[in-house]
Design an enzyme around this catalytic site. Structure first.
Site, PDB file in Angstrom:
ATOM      1  N   SER A 123       0.807  -1.221   0.000  1.00  0.00           N
ATOM      2  CA  SER A 123       0.000   0.000   0.000  1.00  0.00           C
ATOM      3  C   SER A 123       0.844   1.276   0.000  1.00  0.00           C
ATOM      4  CB  SER A 123      -0.927   0.018   1.214  1.00  0.00           C
ATOM      5  OG  SER A 123      -0.184   0.139   2.411  1.00  0.00           O
ATOM      6  N   LYS A 194       1.346   4.809   6.864  1.00  0.00           N
ATOM      7  CA  LYS A 194       0.736   5.638   5.819  1.00  0.00           C
ATOM      8  C   LYS A 194       1.422   7.003   5.822  1.00  0.00           C
ATOM      9  CE  LYS A 194      -2.548   2.567   4.989  1.00  0.00           C
ATOM     10  NZ  LYS A 194      -2.572   1.771   3.733  1.00  0.00           N
TER      11      LYS A 194
END
Length: 312
Positions: A123, A194
């Site tokens: 991701s 993230k």
């Protein structure tokens, strides 16, 4: 271990002991009576004060030789015997102490300074790849600091990305939580990595494919770190980040479940700053990917536009 030996004479033989024994420095004097004495071979010698050629006879009073001897009946001081196995035990104790100090230092560093993590998914490609090992700097936001736009952060998604599991309060739960903080217990599936796009007070918007994301009305050029072929966002949104929270997104936008995917859920996909474990500062494995994860220059244009984005 040493044992007590009687003092050796000059020729290597043990010195005689007991009452009346001559000292090591005893001298022999001739017979002053003038009577002849017979030597070991049967011949006679004159009593002229000269030493006989035979075996010397001890006299009644020996002359001092200047060499001190132990007093009669006294023994030389013995060395304190070493305890059997004392030296190996001492070395083992030192080794255990060294290992304990190293482990304690590692635990303290892991709990308060830096902590390693493994990247489980793609991701964050191409900034981070599956299998990469990174180091989260836990001091980056200590002493009043805040995550900044563009930082890559490691955080616990419980309560924001994941529903908080039911864990009964008690000693075992507290011990498990402490073990996770120290790095002794695996972080599990609740830890995410993230990139911070918006901080408390920011308005973050996207109108969908073909358009950049804007922060407080300023377009952000993300081409330097987005995965090749990815749009900044295929989902349109317009949100204001609550104070003390973060809006985060993955660099591989088409393969990342991030704040966008939790807009309709309790918490709205916002990550509390208190859940941030640290800033992902370095990739340390594989060796060929050693690098630092610096804040992209693209976010410099958003400085001074609101929130706490200009704070350290």
């Amino acid at each position: 271990m040493s044992t007590h030996e009687p003092p050796a004479d000059r020729d290597g033989r043990p010195a005689p002991t007991g009452a009346g024994s001559p000292t090591r420095s005893a001298v022999v004097s001739g017979d002053t009576s003038g009577d002849a004495s017979r030597d070991a071979s049967g011949g006679e010698t004159a009593g002229d004060g000269r030493e006989s050629e035979g075996t010397p006879e001890p006299s009644g009073t020996p002359e001092p030789s200047g060499i001190s001897e132990p007093a009669e009946g006294a023994s030389e001081p013995e060395e304190a015997p070493e305890p059997e196995g004392g030296r190996p035990r001492s070395r083992s104790r030192d080794l255990l102490l060294l290992v304990g100090i190293c482990l304690l230092t590692l635990l303290l560093v892991n709990a308060f300074v830096a902590r390693p993590f493994s990247v489980p998914s793609g991701s964050m490609e191409n900034s981070l790849r599956p299998g990469d090992r990174l180091i989260a700097n836990k001091l980056s936001y200590a002493f009043g600091g805040h995550p900044q736009r563009g930082d890559v952060v490691v955080f616990d998604g419980t309560g924001s990305f994941l529903r908080k599991p039911f864990e009964p309060d008690g000693f075992r739960s507290s011990l498990r939580s402490l073990g996770r903080d120290l790095g002794l217990v695996p972080a599990g599936d609740s830890v995410y990595v993230k990139r911070v796009i918006g901080v408390g007070g920011d308005r973050v918007t996207s109108v969908g494919p073909g358009h950049p994301i804007t922060v407080n009305g300023v377009p952000v050029d993300e081409s330097g770190y987005l995965a090749p072929g990815d749009e900044p966002s295929e989902v349109a949104f317009d949100i204001v980040v609550p104070a003390g929270k973060l809006w985060v997104m993955g660099d591989h936008r088409s393969a990342s479940r991030d704040s966008r995917d939790h807009l309709g859920e309790p918490g709205g996909g916002f990550v509390p700053e208190s859940k941030v474990i640290g800033r992902a500062a370095w990739v340390v494995y594989p060796v060929g990917r050693w690098s630092g994860l610096d804040r992209p220059a693209a976010f410099a244009a958003t400085g001074g536009t609101g929130g706490h984005g200009d704070q350290g």
